[in-house]
Design a protein around this motif. Structure first.
Motif, mmCIF file in Angstrom:
data_model
loop_
_atom_site.group_PDB
_atom_site.id
_atom_site.type_symbol
_atom_site.label_atom_id
_atom_site.label_comp_id
_atom_site.label_asym_id
_atom_site.label_seq_id
_atom_site.Cartn_x
_atom_site.Cartn_y
_atom_site.Cartn_z
ATOM 1 N N GLY A 259 0.819 -1.215 0.000
ATOM 2 C CA GLY A 259 0.000 0.000 0.000
ATOM 3 C C GLY A 259 0.847 1.256 0.000
ATOM 4 N N LYS A 260 1.947 1.235 0.764
ATOM 5 C CA LYS A 260 2.838 2.397 0.798
ATOM 6 C C LYS A 260 3.442 2.661 -0.578
ATOM 7 C CE LYS A 260 4.234 1.891 5.660
ATOM 8 N NZ LYS A 260 5.385 1.619 6.574
ATOM 9 N N VAL A 297 -1.557 -6.584 3.354
ATOM 10 C CA VAL A 297 -1.633 -6.169 1.945
ATOM 11 C C VAL A 297 -2.991 -5.533 1.674
ATOM 12 C CG1 VAL A 297 -1.601 -6.933 -0.458
ATOM 13 C CG2 VAL A 297 -0.040 -7.970 1.200
ATOM 14 N N GLU A 298 -2.958 -4.275 1.276
ATOM 15 C CA GLU A 298 -4.218 -3.594 0.974
ATOM 16 C C GLU A 298 -4.819 -4.161 -0.307
ATOM 17 O OE1 GLU A 298 -3.921 0.613 0.897
ATOM 18 O OE2 GLU A 298 -2.788 0.730 2.764
ATOM 19 N N LYS A 299 -6.117 -4.297 -0.311
ATOM 20 C CA LYS A 299 -6.782 -4.792 -1.509
ATOM 21 C C LYS A 299 -6.655 -3.758 -2.623
ATOM 22 C CE LYS A 299 -9.882 -8.103 0.560
ATOM 23 N NZ LYS A 299 -9.191 -8.071 1.838
ATOM 24 N N VAL A 300 -6.280 -4.230 -3.802
ATOM 25 C CA VAL A 300 -6.087 -3.336 -4.943
ATOM 26 C C VAL A 300 -7.414 -3.146 -5.660
ATOM 27 C CG1 VAL A 300 -4.886 -3.012 -7.128
ATOM 28 C CG2 VAL A 300 -3.700 -4.085 -5.199
ATOM 29 N N ASN A 301 -7.828 -1.912 -5.753
ATOM 30 C CA ASN A 301 -9.090 -1.571 -6.404
ATOM 31 C C ASN A 301 -8.812 -1.170 -7.858
ATOM 32 O OD1 ASN A 301 -11.413 -0.341 -7.357
ATOM 33 N ND2 ASN A 301 -11.933 0.564 -5.381
ATOM 34 N N PRO A 302 -9.257 -1.978 -8.831
ATOM 35 C CA PRO A 302 -8.993 -1.646 -10.241
ATOM 36 C C PRO A 302 -9.517 -0.275 -10.649
ATOM 37 C CG PRO A 302 -9.806 -3.891 -10.044
ATOM 38 C CD PRO A 302 -9.963 -3.260 -8.691
ATOM 39 N N ILE A 303 -10.647 0.115 -10.090
ATOM 40 C CA ILE A 303 -11.208 1.426 -10.436
ATOM 41 C C ILE A 303 -10.270 2.539 -9.961
ATOM 42 C CG2 ILE A 303 -13.147 3.001 -10.098
ATOM 43 C CD1 ILE A 303 -13.772 0.592 -11.859
ATOM 44 N N GLU A 308 -6.351 6.826 -10.968
ATOM 45 C CA GLU A 308 -5.068 7.438 -10.621
ATOM 46 C C GLU A 308 -3.989 7.201 -11.671
ATOM 47 O OE1 GLU A 308 -4.079 6.001 -6.740
ATOM 48 O OE2 GLU A 308 -5.661 7.167 -5.747
ATOM 49 N N ASN A 309 -4.338 6.471 -12.748
ATOM 50 C CA ASN A 309 -3.366 6.194 -13.815
ATOM 51 C C ASN A 309 -2.098 5.516 -13.268
ATOM 52 O OD1 ASN A 309 -4.373 7.179 -16.473
ATOM 53 N ND2 ASN A 309 -4.602 9.094 -15.320
ATOM 54 N N LYS A 310 -2.304 4.421 -12.533
ATOM 55 C CA LYS A 310 -1.169 3.692 -11.963
ATOM 56 C C LYS A 310 -1.145 2.255 -12.487
ATOM 57 C CE LYS A 310 -0.857 6.459 -7.748
ATOM 58 N NZ LYS A 310 -0.897 6.484 -6.265
ATOM 59 N N VAL A 311 0.067 1.695 -12.525
ATOM 60 C CA VAL A 311 0.259 0.335 -13.036
ATOM 61 C C VAL A 311 0.788 -0.541 -11.904
ATOM 62 C CG1 VAL A 311 1.505 -1.117 -14.685
ATOM 63 C CG2 VAL A 311 0.805 1.202 -15.343
ATOM 64 N N ILE A 312 0.199 -1.713 -11.727
ATOM 65 C CA ILE A 312 0.704 -2.673 -10.746
ATOM 66 C C ILE A 312 1.075 -3.957 -11.481
ATOM 67 C CG2 ILE A 312 -1.621 -3.528 -10.177
ATOM 68 C CD1 ILE A 312 -0.568 -3.914 -7.281
ATOM 69 N N ALA A 313 2.250 -4.498 -11.163
ATOM 70 C CA ALA A 313 2.759 -5.658 -11.886
ATOM 71 C C ALA A 313 3.469 -6.597 -10.929
ATOM 72 C CB ALA A 313 3.724 -5.208 -12.993
ATOM 73 N N GLY A 314 3.700 -7.814 -11.391
ATOM 74 C CA GLY A 314 4.476 -8.785 -10.636
ATOM 75 C C GLY A 314 5.558 -9.351 -11.522
ATOM 76 N N PHE A 315 6.650 -9.821 -10.903
ATOM 77 C CA PHE A 315 7.727 -10.399 -11.695
ATOM 78 C C PHE A 315 8.365 -11.569 -10.960
ATOM 79 C CE2 PHE A 315 12.111 -10.849 -13.122
ATOM 80 C CZ PHE A 315 11.911 -10.985 -14.482
ATOM 81 N N SER A 316 8.446 -12.710 -11.632
ATOM 82 C CA SER A 316 9.128 -13.892 -11.110
ATOM 83 C C SER A 316 10.034 -14.443 -12.202
ATOM 84 C CB SER A 316 8.130 -14.968 -10.674
ATOM 85 O OG SER A 316 8.805 -16.207 -10.465
ATOM 86 N N LEU A 317 11.334 -14.280 -12.047
ATOM 87 C CA LEU A 317 12.284 -14.753 -13.051
ATOM 88 C C LEU A 317 12.248 -16.273 -13.192
ATOM 89 C CD1 LEU A 317 14.583 -14.405 -15.051
ATOM 90 C CD2 LEU A 317 16.176 -14.275 -13.124
ATOM 91 N N LEU A 318 12.171 -16.985 -12.082
ATOM 92 C CA LEU A 318 12.191 -18.447 -12.149
ATOM 93 C C LEU A 318 10.971 -18.986 -12.884
ATOM 94 C CD1 LEU A 318 13.568 -19.366 -8.616
ATOM 95 C CD2 LEU A 318 14.807 -19.257 -10.789
ATOM 96 N N ASN A 319 9.796 -18.395 -12.645
ATOM 97 C CA ASN A 319 8.600 -18.817 -13.382
ATOM 98 C C ASN A 319 8.743 -18.515 -14.863
ATOM 99 O OD1 ASN A 319 7.373 -19.809 -11.119
ATOM 100 N ND2 ASN A 319 5.984 -18.076 -10.835
ATOM 101 N N LEU A 320 9.316 -17.359 -15.174
ATOM 102 C CA LEU A 320 9.510 -16.975 -16.569
ATOM 103 C C LEU A 320 10.415 -17.985 -17.277
ATOM 104 C CD1 LEU A 320 8.442 -14.452 -18.111
ATOM 105 C CD2 LEU A 320 10.696 -13.443 -17.802
#
Length: 359
Positions: A259-260, A297-303, A308-320
């Motif tokens: 959230g921060k 972990v704050e719940k992420v609100n898609p709206i 707010e024009n923000k992007v949230i992403a995840g990255f896992s090299l091992l999964n990739l």
């Protein structure tokens, strides 16, 4: 203790270099193992998920390369935070124990499987391995293997792939880092954190905000523009310096930091979660810390993201690499990183070296 650690690291480095030089001379480019050589090897085995008492050095059968694989005599292997999570069983669908941990290593090519091209016996290489890196010998598909630059040591090579590929892909493939942007990275003193700082320095006018434990500040302060104690109110500190926040947040902590991090993003900024180290506290797995971390972990609100024009992403090299079959993409990234290394713009940081038995 620091002096003893430094002496031990120097002795281990000398051992690695000596053994590497001797075996390269004996094997040569076109040498091969003689029939009757040892069919066993030493490896670090995790007997069950849990504390350090679950790790031991044992003898295991020597692996042989299958079609499309290389057999590598390991000179150094990396120890990453994901290895601590594996030891505690804090990962999705962990493999059954006993297992040999480790996902990256460096060494000398000892044998080639059928249809392998581009490598010869005696080549110095670094590689990704889907477990089993903490051993004297590993076999891995050729698509996960890369030649080591001439002036890179085995220990540096073992610290290179995971940290720098993760940092590069988050900054440039996911967040599209460009001149004049700002980045907040947690655990700035860790392997990925230091790789992030070095890669940011290759782009003009990039501001790096970092959080780290206070005892690491002296060693890393020159690589980070603004450094904060990880337990301080870094949100207010960042906003005091940059009222609008930052363009990119790289979060390996999770929990309340999610959230921060989102709150600090500028419009069109990108938040990337690439770990959850707050779930690992102490030597053994704590279900309380695991639950607490997710509860925070704050719940992420898609709206709200849309507004707010923000992007949230995840990255896992091992999964990739091992689940999503993107080895070709990773090879392209490694080519770029090795060009940066050869241009002396980046360099892996090795904290310390330990013999196998000291795991």
């Amino acid at each position: 203790m620091a002096k003893e650690g430094a002496q031990r690291a120097e002795e281990t480095e000398q051992m690695i270099d000596k053994e590497g030089g001797r075996e390269a001379a004996e094997g040569g480019a076109g040498g091969s193992l003689r029939a009757g050589d040892a069919k066993e090897m030493r490896a670090v085995v995790l007997s069950a998920f849990g504390g350090l008492n679950k790790l031991r050095v044992s003898k295991k059968a020597m692996p042989e390369p299958q079609e499309g694989e290389l057999k590598i005599r390991v000179k150094a292997c990396g120890l990453n935070f994901i290895d601590l999570m594996v030891r505690q069983g804090n990962i999705d669908n962990p493999p059954k124990t006993p297992l040999v941990p480790g996902f990256e290593c460096s060494g000398i090519v000892e044998a080639l499987g059928d249809s392998v091209k581009g490598f010869e016996i005696g080549d110095r290489v670094m590689a990704f391995v889907n477990y089993n890196a903490w051993a004297e010998v590993v076999c891995t598909p050729v698509e996960f293997v890369y030649k080591i630059p001439e002036d890179m040591t085995f220990s540096e090579a073992a610290a290179f792939p995971m940290n720098f590929v993760t940092a590069y892909m988050m900054l440039f493939e996911v967040a599209n880092l460009r001149e004049g942007m700002s980045v907040l990275v947690h655990s700035a003193g860790g392997g990925v954190g230091q790789a992030v700082a070095q890669l940011c320095s290759t782009i003009p006018n990039v501001t790096v905000f970092g959080t780290a434990s206070s005892f690491k500040h002296e060693a890393i302060k020159s690589s980070v523009t603004h450094l904060f104690d990880r337990n301080a109110d870094y949100v207010q500190e960042v906003k005091r310096i940059s009222a609008d926040g930052v363009d990119i947040v790289l979060d390996c902590l999770c929990g309340e930091n999610t959230g921060k991090g989102l709150s600090l993003l500028k419009p069109l900024g990108t938040y990337i979660l690439y770990g959850s180290s707050n779930m690992v506290t102490g030597e053994t797995k704590s279900f309380f810390s695991f639950a607490k971390s997710w509860w925070q972990v704050e719940k992420v609100n898609p709206i709200k993201l849309y507004e707010e024009n923000k992007v949230i992403a995840g990255f896992s090299l091992l999964n990739l690499l091992f689940k999503q079959n993107r080895g070709g993409l990773i090879k392209g990234v490694m080519d770029k990183l090795l060009n940066l290394y050869n241009s002396k713009k980046i360099k892996p940081v090795v904290d310390s070296l330990w013999a196998l038995e000291e795991v």
